[in-house]
Design a protein around this motif. Structure first.
Motif, PDB file in Angstrom:
ATOM      1  N   GLU A 141     -16.804  39.186  17.904  1.00  8.40           N
ATOM      2  CA  GLU A 141     -17.541  39.582  19.116  1.00  8.40           C
ATOM      3  C   GLU A 141     -18.679  38.627  19.468  1.00  8.40           C
ATOM      4  OE1 GLU A 141     -15.301  43.090  17.773  1.00  8.40           O
ATOM      5  OE2 GLU A 141     -16.539  41.596  16.757  1.00  8.40           O
ATOM      6  N   ILE A 142     -19.060  37.768  18.517  1.00 11.12           N
ATOM      7  CA  ILE A 142     -20.136  36.813  18.807  1.00 11.12           C
ATOM      8  C   ILE A 142     -19.725  35.889  19.959  1.00 11.12           C
ATOM      9  CG2 ILE A 142     -19.449  34.952  17.202  1.00 11.12           C
ATOM     10  CD1 ILE A 142     -22.489  34.874  16.404  1.00 11.12           C
ATOM     11  N   GLY A 143     -18.417  35.759  20.160  1.00  6.03           N
ATOM     12  CA  GLY A 143     -17.897  34.918  21.240  1.00  6.03           C
ATOM     13  C   GLY A 143     -18.217  35.428  22.634  1.00  6.03           C
ATOM     14  N   LYS A 144     -18.732  36.661  22.730  1.00  6.92           N
ATOM     15  CA  LYS A 144     -19.058  37.232  24.048  1.00  6.92           C
ATOM     16  C   LYS A 144     -20.412  36.754  24.581  1.00  6.92           C
ATOM     17  CE  LYS A 144     -16.453  41.521  23.218  1.00  6.92           C
ATOM     18  NZ  LYS A 144     -16.576  42.980  23.015  1.00  6.92           N
ATOM     19  N   LEU A 145     -21.183  36.066  23.736  1.00  9.27           N
ATOM     20  CA  LEU A 145     -22.541  35.680  24.138  1.00  9.27           C
ATOM     21  C   LEU A 145     -22.496  34.400  24.982  1.00  9.27           C
ATOM     22  CD1 LEU A 145     -24.366  36.389  20.754  1.00  9.27           C
ATOM     23  CD2 LEU A 145     -23.944  37.945  22.655  1.00  9.27           C
ATOM     24  N   LYS A 146     -22.055  34.537  26.202  1.00  7.06           N
ATOM     25  CA  LYS A 146     -21.765  33.386  27.071  1.00  7.06           C
ATOM     26  C   LYS A 146     -23.006  32.590  27.468  1.00  7.06           C
ATOM     27  CE  LYS A 146     -17.417  34.530  27.205  1.00  7.06           C
ATOM     28  NZ  LYS A 146     -16.524  33.893  26.226  1.00  7.06           N
ATOM     29  N   LYS A 147     -24.201  33.171  27.286  1.00  5.90           N
ATOM     30  CA  LYS A 147     -25.424  32.445  27.648  1.00  5.90           C
ATOM     31  C   LYS A 147     -26.113  31.825  26.437  1.00  5.90           C
ATOM     32  CE  LYS A 147     -26.424  35.012  31.874  1.00  5.90           C
ATOM     33  NZ  LYS A 147     -27.434  35.788  32.638  1.00  5.90           N
ATOM     34  N   LEU A 148     -25.546  32.036  25.245  1.00  6.67           N
ATOM     35  CA  LEU A 148     -26.193  31.575  24.017  1.00  6.67           C
ATOM     36  C   LEU A 148     -26.270  30.046  23.977  1.00  6.67           C
ATOM     37  CD1 LEU A 148     -27.365  33.023  21.481  1.00  6.67           C
ATOM     38  CD2 LEU A 148     -25.259  32.386  20.295  1.00  6.67           C
ATOM     39  N   GLU A 149     -27.484  29.528  23.772  1.00  7.37           N
ATOM     40  CA  GLU A 149     -27.699  28.083  23.708  1.00  7.37           C
ATOM     41  C   GLU A 149     -28.003  27.603  22.289  1.00  7.37           C
ATOM     42  OE1 GLU A 149     -30.739  27.106  26.523  1.00  7.37           O
ATOM     43  OE2 GLU A 149     -29.574  27.819  28.252  1.00  7.37           O
ATOM     44  N   THR A 150     -28.583  28.486  21.468  1.00  7.82           N
ATOM     45  CA  THR A 150     -28.943  28.117  20.102  1.00  7.82           C
ATOM     46  C   THR A 150     -28.444  29.177  19.134  1.00  7.82           C
ATOM     47  OG1 THR A 150     -30.959  26.993  20.842  1.00  7.82           O
ATOM     48  CG2 THR A 150     -30.862  27.609  18.522  1.00  7.82           C
ATOM     49  N   LEU A 151     -27.662  28.749  18.144  1.00 10.58           N
ATOM     50  CA  LEU A 151     -27.200  29.645  17.084  1.00 10.58           C
ATOM     51  C   LEU A 151     -27.556  28.987  15.758  1.00 10.58           C
ATOM     52  CD1 LEU A 151     -25.724  32.161  16.066  1.00 10.58           C
ATOM     53  CD2 LEU A 151     -23.572  30.910  16.298  1.00 10.58           C
ATOM     54  N   SER A 152     -28.477  29.612  15.028  1.00  4.67           N
ATOM     55  CA  SER A 152     -28.965  29.036  13.783  1.00  4.67           C
ATOM     56  C   SER A 152     -28.711  29.999  12.629  1.00  4.67           C
ATOM     57  CB  SER A 152     -30.464  28.730  13.917  1.00  4.67           C
ATOM     58  OG  SER A 152     -30.890  27.922  12.857  1.00  4.67           O
ATOM     59  N   LEU A 153     -27.830  29.588  11.718  1.00  2.00           N
ATOM     60  CA  LEU A 153     -27.406  30.446  10.601  1.00  2.00           C
ATOM     61  C   LEU A 153     -27.528  29.693   9.281  1.00  2.00           C
ATOM     62  CD1 LEU A 153     -24.195  31.763  12.392  1.00  2.00           C
ATOM     63  CD2 LEU A 153     -26.267  33.094  12.006  1.00  2.00           C
ATOM     64  N   ASN A 154     -28.575  28.909   9.147  1.00  2.03           N
ATOM     65  CA  ASN A 154     -28.785  28.134   7.927  1.00  2.03           C
ATOM     66  C   ASN A 154     -29.022  29.054   6.724  1.00  2.03           C
ATOM     67  OD1 ASN A 154     -28.760  25.809   9.550  1.00  2.03           O
ATOM     68  ND2 ASN A 154     -30.959  25.939   9.903  1.00  2.03           N
ATOM     69  N   GLN A 155     -28.653  28.567   5.548  1.00  7.19           N
ATOM     70  CA  GLN A 155     -28.928  29.264   4.287  1.00  7.19           C
ATOM     71  C   GLN A 155     -28.382  30.697   4.258  1.00  7.19           C
ATOM     72  OE1 GLN A 155     -33.188  27.851   4.626  1.00  7.19           O
ATOM     73  NE2 GLN A 155     -33.006  27.942   2.406  1.00  7.19           N
ATOM     74  N   ASN A 168     -31.507  32.588   9.897  1.00 11.14           N
ATOM     75  CA  ASN A 168     -31.595  31.729   8.723  1.00 11.14           C
ATOM     76  C   ASN A 168     -31.996  32.530   7.482  1.00 11.14           C
ATOM     77  OD1 ASN A 168     -31.087  29.526  10.406  1.00 11.14           O
ATOM     78  ND2 ASN A 168     -33.253  29.088  10.716  1.00 11.14           N
ATOM     79  N   ALA A 169     -31.546  32.075   6.321  1.00  8.42           N
ATOM     80  CA  ALA A 169     -31.958  32.664   5.037  1.00  8.42           C
ATOM     81  C   ALA A 169     -31.715  34.172   4.973  1.00  8.42           C
ATOM     82  CB  ALA A 169     -33.429  32.336   4.756  1.00  8.42           C
ATOM     83  N   ASN A 170     -30.479  34.558   5.262  1.00 11.77           N
ATOM     84  CA  ASN A 170     -30.038  35.927   5.044  1.00 11.77           C
ATOM     85  C   ASN A 170     -28.865  35.903   4.056  1.00 11.77           C
ATOM     86  OD1 ASN A 170     -31.359  38.259   6.738  1.00 11.77           O
ATOM     87  ND2 ASN A 170     -31.435  36.450   8.048  1.00 11.77           N
ATOM     88  N   ARG A 171     -27.997  36.894   4.106  1.00 11.93           N
ATOM     89  CA  ARG A 171     -26.897  36.958   3.143  1.00 11.93           C
ATOM     90  C   ARG A 171     -25.545  37.142   3.829  1.00 11.93           C
ATOM     91  NH1 ARG A 171     -29.904  40.965  -1.308  1.00 11.93           N
ATOM     92  NH2 ARG A 171     -31.585  39.506  -1.813  1.00 11.93           N
ATOM     93  N   LEU A 172     -25.416  36.576   5.014  1.00 14.28           N
ATOM     94  CA  LEU A 172     -24.184  36.723   5.781  1.00 14.28           C
ATOM     95  C   LEU A 172     -23.017  35.997   5.107  1.00 14.28           C
ATOM     96  CD1 LEU A 172     -25.594  36.039   9.367  1.00 14.28           C
ATOM     97  CD2 LEU A 172     -25.045  38.264   8.379  1.00 14.28           C
ATOM     98  N   THR A 173     -21.891  36.666   4.999  1.00 14.35           N
ATOM     99  CA  THR A 173     -20.688  36.033   4.443  1.00 14.35           C
ATOM    100  C   THR A 173     -19.625  35.807   5.518  1.00 14.35           C
ATOM    101  OG1 THR A 173     -19.820  38.206   3.831  1.00 14.35           O
ATOM    102  CG2 THR A 173     -21.031  37.014   2.136  1.00 14.35           C
ATOM    103  N   SER A 174     -19.805  36.442   6.680  1.00 13.17           N
ATOM    104  CA  SER A 174     -18.847  36.261   7.783  1.00 13.17           C
ATOM    105  C   SER A 174     -19.537  36.603   9.099  1.00 13.17           C
ATOM    106  CB  SER A 174     -17.621  37.161   7.585  1.00 13.17           C
ATOM    107  OG  SER A 174     -18.005  38.520   7.620  1.00 13.17           O
TER     108      SER A 174
END
Length: 238
Positions: free
Chosen positions: A79-93, A69-75
């Motif tokens: 490869e994020i699709g490889k995280l097969k066990k990921l339950e929470t992805l939070s990219l607010n702000q 959260n609260a970083n400067r990501l534009t894209s």
């Protein structure tokens, strides 16, 4: 942020599986984390200045929670699709305008939080996320909800503070949808799908701050059925 500080955090993370380094002005995803790809389960790098999530994020195969959260990501990298066990992805702000189709590969995902970005369309393909409980797309620039929305498996969808003026009636067919938040959008009363009131499982429909008075909904067909669900749910929690 000195390397020694990161090193200290790394030693702790090796034991706990948790790496948290928030509000430290980091400009990039710490390369040193690559040493922990086999045991890191939780990463929180909120409140930094990270502009790029490296493709190497796909190496963290044990990760269950990723918060940036609260970083400067534009894209986001595919490869994020490889995280097969990921339950929470939070990219607010952040400054995301779109999200990659690879997100649909995150089959374990339960929470997808993208509030406060620059997203102008409901991301397609999210119906593949069969375990999704919460989809938060509030504070974006979405103008309409397309018919494909019926594929969504989420229990709660938050679309507060967008620019939505039309909602596809097929949203009533979402199999698990119980909470639909559409506050502070651009909806006219005629744009509220009657199917959501009369033929869906939605027990909380939040529409304050649109282009009509919420009390005017009482005259809509199906409103009584909606109120029955609303009241029944309320009783459960009192």
């Amino acid at each position: 942020m000195g390397n020694s500080a990161i090193k200290t955090h790394l030693e702790t993370s090796q034991k706990t599986g948790v790496f948290q380094l928030t509000g430290k002005g980091l400009q990039e995803f710490p390369e040193e984390l690559q040493r922990l790809t086999s045991n890191l389960r939780t990463v929180d790098l909120s409140g930094n200045k990270i502009e790029v999530l490296p493709a190497a994020i796909g190496n963290f195969l044990q990760m269950k929670s990723l918060t940036l959260n609260a970083n400067r990501l534009t894209s986001l990298p595919a490869e994020i699709g490889k995280l097969k066990k990921l339950e929470t992805l939070s990219l607010n702000q952040n400054q995301l305008q779109t999200v990659p189709g690879a997100l649909c590969q995150l089959k374990a995902l339960r929470t997808l939080s993208l509030s406060g970005n620059l997203i102008s369309e409901l991301p397609s393909g999210l119906g593949a996320l069969r375990h999704l409980d919460l989809l938060d797309l509030s504070h974006n620039k979405i103008h309409s909800i397309p018919p494909e929305v019926q594929e969504l498996q989420a229990i709660e969808v938050n679309l507060n503070q967008n620019q939505i003026s039309s909602v596809a009636p097929s949203i009533a067919q979402c199999p698990r949808l119980k909470v639909l938040r559409l506050e502070e959008n651009c909806l006219e009363l005629a744009a509220v799908p009657l199917q959501v009131l009369g033929q869906s499982q939605v027990s909380l429909l939040s529409l304050e701050g649109n282009l009509f008075e919420v009390k005017d909904m009482r005259d809509l067909e199906g409103y009584d059925k909606y109120m029955e669900r609303f009241t029944a749910t309320k009783k459960k929690f009192t």
